[in-house]
Design a protein around this motif. Structure first.
Motif, PDB file in Angstrom:
ATOM      1  N   ALA A 162      -6.318 -31.605  -5.499  1.00 15.21           N
ATOM      2  CA  ALA A 162      -5.785 -30.678  -4.497  1.00 15.21           C
ATOM      3  C   ALA A 162      -4.542 -29.937  -4.967  1.00 15.21           C
ATOM      4  N   LEU A 163      -4.145 -30.101  -6.239  1.00 10.48           N
ATOM      5  CA  LEU A 163      -2.887 -29.520  -6.690  1.00 10.48           C
ATOM      6  C   LEU A 163      -2.870 -28.001  -6.554  1.00 10.48           C
ATOM      7  N   ARG A 164      -3.979 -27.337  -6.873  1.00  8.43           N
ATOM      8  CA  ARG A 164      -4.019 -25.880  -6.755  1.00  8.43           C
ATOM      9  C   ARG A 164      -3.891 -25.450  -5.291  1.00  8.43           C
ATOM     10  N   TYR A 165      -4.503 -26.206  -4.405  1.00  4.09           N
ATOM     11  CA  TYR A 165      -4.422 -25.881  -2.975  1.00  4.09           C
ATOM     12  C   TYR A 165      -3.006 -26.118  -2.455  1.00  4.09           C
ATOM     13  N   ALA A 184       3.971 -21.991  -4.429  1.00  4.69           N
ATOM     14  CA  ALA A 184       4.630 -22.519  -5.628  1.00  4.69           C
ATOM     15  C   ALA A 184       3.713 -22.339  -6.828  1.00  4.69           C
ATOM     16  N   PRO A 185       4.268 -22.288  -8.056  1.00  6.42           N
ATOM     17  CA  PRO A 185       3.431 -22.203  -9.255  1.00  6.42           C
ATOM     18  C   PRO A 185       2.556 -23.450  -9.408  1.00  6.42           C
ATOM     19  N   VAL A 186       1.360 -23.258  -9.955  1.00  3.03           N
ATOM     20  CA  VAL A 186       0.439 -24.382 -10.128  1.00  3.03           C
ATOM     21  C   VAL A 186       1.036 -25.430 -11.061  1.00  3.03           C
ATOM     22  N   THR A 187       1.742 -24.985 -12.113  1.00  2.00           N
ATOM     23  CA  THR A 187       2.327 -25.944 -13.056  1.00  2.00           C
ATOM     24  C   THR A 187       3.380 -26.816 -12.383  1.00  2.00           C
ATOM     25  N   ASP A 188       4.120 -26.244 -11.422  1.00  2.00           N
ATOM     26  CA  ASP A 188       5.132 -27.029 -10.713  1.00  2.00           C
ATOM     27  C   ASP A 188       4.508 -28.041  -9.760  1.00  2.00           C
ATOM     28  N   SER A 189       3.278 -27.785  -9.320  1.00  2.00           N
ATOM     29  CA  SER A 189       2.635 -28.710  -8.384  1.00  2.00           C
ATOM     30  C   SER A 189       2.342 -30.058  -9.033  1.00  2.00           C
ATOM     31  N   GLU A 190       2.366 -30.133 -10.370  1.00  2.00           N
ATOM     32  CA  GLU A 190       2.132 -31.405 -11.048  1.00  2.00           C
ATOM     33  C   GLU A 190       3.226 -32.423 -10.742  1.00  2.00           C
ATOM     34  N   TRP A 191       4.389 -31.937 -10.298  1.00  2.00           N
ATOM     35  CA  TRP A 191       5.467 -32.864  -9.939  1.00  2.00           C
ATOM     36  C   TRP A 191       5.088 -33.715  -8.727  1.00  2.00           C
ATOM     37  N   VAL A 192       4.112 -33.269  -7.961  1.00  2.00           N
ATOM     38  CA  VAL A 192       3.616 -34.072  -6.829  1.00  2.00           C
ATOM     39  C   VAL A 192       3.061 -35.400  -7.341  1.00  2.00           C
ATOM     40  N   ILE A 193       2.404 -35.368  -8.491  1.00  2.00           N
ATOM     41  CA  ILE A 193       1.860 -36.580  -9.101  1.00  2.00           C
ATOM     42  C   ILE A 193       2.945 -37.323  -9.877  1.00  2.00           C
ATOM     43  N   THR A 194       3.711 -36.573 -10.678  1.00  2.00           N
ATOM     44  CA  THR A 194       4.715 -37.193 -11.539  1.00  2.00           C
ATOM     45  C   THR A 194       5.780 -37.931 -10.743  1.00  2.00           C
ATOM     46  N   SER A 195       6.271 -37.320  -9.669  1.00  2.00           N
ATOM     47  CA  SER A 195       7.336 -37.934  -8.866  1.00  2.00           C
ATOM     48  C   SER A 195       6.863 -39.238  -8.240  1.00  2.00           C
ATOM     49  N   TYR A 196       5.623 -39.270  -7.786  1.00  2.00           N
ATOM     50  CA  TYR A 196       5.074 -40.492  -7.176  1.00  2.00           C
ATOM     51  C   TYR A 196       4.971 -41.615  -8.208  1.00  2.00           C
ATOM     52  N   LEU A 197       4.418 -41.292  -9.386  1.00  2.00           N
ATOM     53  CA  LEU A 197       4.231 -42.315 -10.407  1.00  2.00           C
ATOM     54  C   LEU A 197       5.557 -42.839 -10.938  1.00  2.00           C
ATOM     55  N   ALA A 198       6.547 -41.934 -11.099  1.00  2.00           N
ATOM     56  CA  ALA A 198       7.855 -42.364 -11.603  1.00  2.00           C
ATOM     57  C   ALA A 198       8.535 -43.303 -10.615  1.00  2.00           C
ATOM     58  N   ALA A 199       8.528 -42.939  -9.332  1.00  2.00           N
ATOM     59  CA  ALA A 199       9.143 -43.795  -8.315  1.00  2.00           C
ATOM     60  C   ALA A 199       8.414 -45.125  -8.212  1.00  2.00           C
ATOM     61  N   ASN A 200       7.097 -45.071  -8.303  1.00  2.00           N
ATOM     62  CA  ASN A 200       6.290 -46.284  -8.247  1.00  2.00           C
ATOM     63  C   ASN A 200       6.608 -47.218  -9.402  1.00  2.00           C
ATOM     64  N   ALA A 201       6.782 -46.620 -10.583  1.00  2.00           N
ATOM     65  CA  ALA A 201       7.029 -47.416 -11.780  1.00  2.00           C
ATOM     66  C   ALA A 201       8.388 -48.105 -11.741  1.00  2.00           C
ATOM     67  N   ILE A 202       9.373 -47.495 -11.085  1.00  2.00           N
ATOM     68  CA  ILE A 202      10.702 -48.094 -11.004  1.00  2.00           C
ATOM     69  C   ILE A 202      10.673 -49.381 -10.177  1.00  2.00           C
ATOM     70  N   VAL A 203       9.890 -49.381  -9.105  1.00  2.00           N
ATOM     71  CA  VAL A 203       9.887 -50.500  -8.165  1.00  2.00           C
ATOM     72  C   VAL A 203       8.961 -51.629  -8.619  1.00  2.00           C
ATOM     73  N   TYR A 255     -13.363 -33.836  -0.952  1.00  2.00           N
ATOM     74  CA  TYR A 255     -14.039 -33.606   0.330  1.00  2.00           C
ATOM     75  C   TYR A 255     -13.045 -33.210   1.425  1.00  2.00           C
ATOM     76  N   ILE A 256     -11.933 -33.948   1.507  1.00  2.00           N
ATOM     77  CA  ILE A 256     -10.934 -33.653   2.534  1.00  2.00           C
ATOM     78  C   ILE A 256     -10.333 -32.265   2.320  1.00  2.00           C
ATOM     79  N   THR A 257     -10.018 -31.934   1.062  1.00  2.00           N
ATOM     80  CA  THR A 257      -9.412 -30.632   0.771  1.00  2.00           C
ATOM     81  C   THR A 257     -10.360 -29.494   1.094  1.00  2.00           C
ATOM     82  N   ASP A 258     -11.638 -29.636   0.731  1.00  2.00           N
ATOM     83  CA  ASP A 258     -12.613 -28.568   0.975  1.00  2.00           C
ATOM     84  C   ASP A 258     -12.907 -28.379   2.453  1.00  2.00           C
ATOM     85  N   ASN A 259     -12.824 -29.451   3.243  1.00  2.00           N
ATOM     86  CA  ASN A 259     -13.267 -29.374   4.634  1.00  2.00           C
ATOM     87  C   ASN A 259     -12.142 -29.382   5.665  1.00  2.00           C
ATOM     88  N   TYR A 260     -10.986 -29.976   5.339  1.00  2.00           N
ATOM     89  CA  TYR A 260      -9.930 -30.107   6.342  1.00  2.00           C
ATOM     90  C   TYR A 260      -8.568 -29.582   5.875  1.00  2.00           C
TER      91      TYR A 260
END
Length: 535
Positions: free
Chosen positions: A41-44, A51-70, A165-170
């Motif tokens: 869903a990053l492009r959506y 926002a730029p598509v390349t910047d949307s990757e931070w949605v994944i990166t920020s989650y994984l980094a915070a997860n890895a710290i804990v 499925y969720i992105t395409d329909n909702y």
């Protein structure tokens, strides 16, 4: 210990371990699902938040980094807050953060909420795994690990399918809103059936009576290490890795190496480490850490590469490509149940792990032999083989990893293993993307070598194409340009397909090499009466 403290250790009424398992696996599945569900869903998301598509990757990166710290400090936090309290707090904050993600009005706000979500989610995997191991009697802990494997393995498998499925329909916001009712239900259910065992209560009382100093420096080093690692993996290919002219990747790499070295040195020297690297002294646990890291790297590489192949070269939409990946989940559950039975009957975990790694290698090699003329079922079955092989690894690996770990170190071991499992997925995703892009350039250059005017096949193709387009347009020069363009498109398509297949070939090679690590492990059988519980 005071009499009041002893009074708190009164036995509670017995609760079915299967009911506890059903309760704790819901938030586990929800948290692991969020590592992959947003990928499609990053492009959506970028479009919806301008926002730029390349910047949307931070949605994944920020989650994984915070997860890895804990993840590696979850055992330390749980011992002081109480595992039940920490587990329930993690569910509540994760649910709240999911709602805030869905309501975000800008990319920066969404990233901030994803950080909060990752920090809360980091405590769910180790806590739920530890609860399962303590809830079941020793002879049933193979089944407990099988159930945990179903949640931890199926979530990243079905994530892209459900997300598409969720992105395409909702719409993309419902990817996050979905967690709200599920999280509230899990919070109510877990608060009713999850309680700390007596040895954890005693440990917590001892820590309260004799508090130990918090390793703030260790947490700081861990945070910098994980943030540098995740950002480097996520943006490395975009910034051209060591060729980055702005020295961003080089700086991150140096910071990562320095902070990791300082972290290891400090944690080995202090009496109360934040991350207890002494668990790696056990040969089985050390081998299992490497295997789980690489196995989840292969899983995530396969899970992110295959939808890209199907959507870019086969013309599938997000939902259809997700459906092609879905049947593997059914077979994964079946294999996991069979493996659980075999573990209960005393089958050596090394045998199952070795067979699983060989199966994963065979499935990935099968995928590397695909071509652009195949139908959906020719993709489904190799994917089934890969996921079935991973299903054979997960539960035996958890049994082998914790079998010889002392009870007082199991909390640290669970957190470290969960961290490596998560980071393996990050590395697999990043390396698969890098390998695909670099090999596509390689194959394009190699294909160019044969596309010259002296090649009879090229001359014939150009003549036939010119004749075909002349009938459509009646314009000679335009027909020549259209013929050259179609030949270039065909070359690029073939180069891209060969690059995707190279990713599967590399995954097969890594899986096969891991078998040698299994041969170095000690015998690992979950014997009746053996204690495998983790904190």
């Amino acid at each position: 210990m005071t009499m009041a403290a002893i009074g708190t250790l009164a036995p509670r009424r017995s609760i079915s371990p299967w009911l506890i398992a059903a309760a704790v696996l819901i938030p586990t599945f929800m948290e692991v699902l969020d590592t992959t569900i947003a990928n499609v869903a990053l492009r959506y998301i970028a479009g919806g938040l301008s926002a730029p598509v390349t910047d949307s990757e931070w949605v994944i990166t920020s989650y994984l980094a915070a997860n890895a710290i804990v993840l590696p400090i979850s055992g330390w936090i749980g011992a002081r807050l109480g595992r039940r309290n920490y587990f329930l707090l993690s569910i509540a904050v994760f649910t709240l953060a999911s709602a805030l993600c869905g309501m975000a009005t800008s990319l920066n706000a969404l990233i901030a909420c994803r950080v909060l979500q990752g920090l809360a989610g980091g405590g769910l995997q180790p806590s739920s795994q530890a609860v399962l191991l303590d809830a079941f009697p020793p002879e049933k802990q193979g089944s407990a690990m099988t159930m945990f494997a179903i949640a931890a393995l199926l979530a990243p498998v079905v994530g892209p399918t459900l997300g598409g499925y969720i992105t395409d329909n909702y719409g993309w916001r419902w990817i996050f809103y979905l967690n709200v009712p599920v999280g509230l239900f899990a919070l109510v259910m877990c608060s009713s059936v999850v309680f700390d065992p007596e040895y954890l209560k005693v440990q917590r009382i001892k820590l309260r009576d004799h508090p130990q100093r918090f390793d703030a420096l260790g947490l700081g080093l861990l945070s910098v290490t994980m943030v540098c690692w995740e950002v480097m993996l996520s943006k490395g290919q975009e910034w051209d890795w060591l060729g980055d002219p702005f020295w961003r990747v080089q700086t991150l790499m140096v910071l990562f190496a320095l902070c990791l070295s300082a972290l290891i040195y400090r944690e080995l020297k202090i009496a109360n480490p934040l991350i207890n690297f002494r668990t790696l002294l056990d040969r089985n646990f050390r081998s299992c850490c490497i295997i789980i890291f690489c196995a989840f790297g292969v899983l995530y590489a396969n899970t992110t590469t295959l939808p890209g192949l199907l959507q870019s070269l086969y013309g599938y939409d997000a939902t259809t490509s997700g459906l092609v990946l879905s049947p593997a989940g059914i077979f994964a559950v079946m294999v996991l149940l069979i493996v659980g039975i075999l573990l209960q009957r005393g089958v050596d975990a090394r045998v199952l792990m070795g067979a699983g790694l060989v199966t994963v290698a065979a499935g990935n090699f099968w995928m590397s032999r695909m071509n652009l003329g195949i139908g959906p079922w020719a993709v489904v079955w190799p994917r089934v083989v890969v996921i079935a092989g991973l299903s054979m690894i997960f539960a035996p690996l958890n049994v082998a990893a914790f079998l010889q770990i002392p009870k007082e170190l199991r909390g640290a071991a669970v957190g470290l293993l969960a961290l490596l499992r998560n980071e393996g997925g990050s590395v697999g995703t990043s390396l698969a993307q890098t390998l695909q892009e670099r090999r596509e350039q390689f194959h394009a250059l190699r294909l160019n070598e044969g596309l010259d005017a002296l090649n009879p096949a090229v001359a014939q193709t150009l003549a036939q194409g010119h004749q075909f387009f002349m009938k459509l347009t009646g314009d000679g020069p335009l027909s020549q340009l259209m013929t050259l363009k179609s030949l270039e498109n065909l070359k690029n398509q073939q180069a891209s397909s060969l690059a995707y297949f190279d990713v599967f070939w590399a995954s097969a090679l890594i899986s096969a090499l891991l078998v040698f690590l299994v041969l170095l492990m000690r015998r690992a059988v979950a014997e009746k009466g053996a204690h495998l519980a983790a904190e």
